[in-house]
Design a protein around this motif. Sequence first.
Motif, PDB file in Angstrom:
ATOM      1  N   ARG A  45       0.959  -1.266  -0.058  1.00  0.00           N
ATOM      2  CA  ARG A  45      -0.062   0.068   0.064  1.00  0.00           C
ATOM      3  C   ARG A  45       0.933   1.138  -0.018  1.00  0.00           C
ATOM      4  O   ARG A  45       0.503   2.070  -0.744  1.00  0.00           O
ATOM      5  CB  ARG A  45      -0.840   0.034   1.151  1.00  0.00           C
ATOM      6  CG  ARG A  45      -2.204  -0.828   0.918  1.00  0.00           C
ATOM      7  CD  ARG A  45      -3.151  -0.756   2.047  1.00  0.00           C
ATOM      8  NE  ARG A  45      -2.963  -1.445   3.298  1.00  0.00           N
ATOM      9  CZ  ARG A  45      -3.115  -2.534   3.717  1.00  0.00           C
ATOM     10  NH1 ARG A  45      -3.626  -3.300   3.003  1.00  0.00           N
ATOM     11  NH2 ARG A  45      -2.851  -2.889   4.977  1.00  0.00           N
ATOM     12  N   THR A  46       1.891   1.235   0.739  1.00  0.00           N
ATOM     13  CA  THR A  46       2.766   2.255   0.775  1.00  0.00           C
ATOM     14  C   THR A  46       3.561   2.585  -0.581  1.00  0.00           C
ATOM     15  O   THR A  46       3.628   3.803  -0.795  1.00  0.00           O
ATOM     16  CB  THR A  46       3.877   2.186   2.002  1.00  0.00           C
ATOM     17  OG1 THR A  46       3.157   1.999   3.115  1.00  0.00           O
ATOM     18  CG2 THR A  46       4.653   3.498   2.143  1.00  0.00           C
ATOM     19  N   LYS A  79       1.148   3.993  -3.060  1.00  0.00           N
ATOM     20  CA  LYS A  79       1.030   5.552  -2.825  1.00  0.00           C
ATOM     21  C   LYS A  79       2.185   6.371  -3.322  1.00  0.00           C
ATOM     22  O   LYS A  79       2.075   7.378  -3.989  1.00  0.00           O
ATOM     23  CB  LYS A  79       0.774   6.030  -1.108  1.00  0.00           C
ATOM     24  CG  LYS A  79      -0.517   5.458  -0.845  1.00  0.00           C
ATOM     25  CD  LYS A  79      -0.629   5.602   0.846  1.00  0.00           C
ATOM     26  CE  LYS A  79      -2.006   5.105   1.393  1.00  0.00           C
ATOM     27  NZ  LYS A  79      -2.174   5.329   2.881  1.00  0.00           N
ATOM     28  N   ASP A  94       2.091   6.509  -6.760  1.00  0.00           N
ATOM     29  CA  ASP A  94       0.806   7.576  -7.461  1.00  0.00           C
ATOM     30  C   ASP A  94       1.418   8.884  -7.687  1.00  0.00           C
ATOM     31  O   ASP A  94       1.378   9.741  -8.282  1.00  0.00           O
ATOM     32  CB  ASP A  94      -0.233   7.410  -6.714  1.00  0.00           C
ATOM     33  CG  ASP A  94      -1.010   6.060  -7.117  1.00  0.00           C
ATOM     34  OD1 ASP A  94      -0.863   5.431  -8.092  1.00  0.00           O
ATOM     35  OD2 ASP A  94      -1.912   5.692  -6.353  1.00  0.00           O
TER      36      ASP A  94
END
Length: 93
Positions: free
Chosen positions: A68-69, A72, A75
């Motif tokens: 998830r990190t 992010k 992105d």
Amino acid sequence: MSTLALQDAQLPIAADDFNELEQRVLRAVELLKAERQARAAAEQNSATLQLLLDEQSTELSRTQDQVRTLEKERDVVRQRVERLLTQLDEITA
């Protein structure tokens, strides 16, 4: 003569029958011991596997957090690159 005395005389237990019964009891005891040992081994195996599962679950959670990190961060980098490309397009136009 009582009927109990007649029944005792009619039902003599032969030595062979008693030996056979004794052997069956001994086999049953051995089977019970073997099954108890197998059950103890299975319970130990189950406990070991449960510990491994718990460790793997913890590792999975950590890995999911890392993914998830990283998504992010990806992105954010994508947005910065798009902004830079847009600025380059404006300069060349």
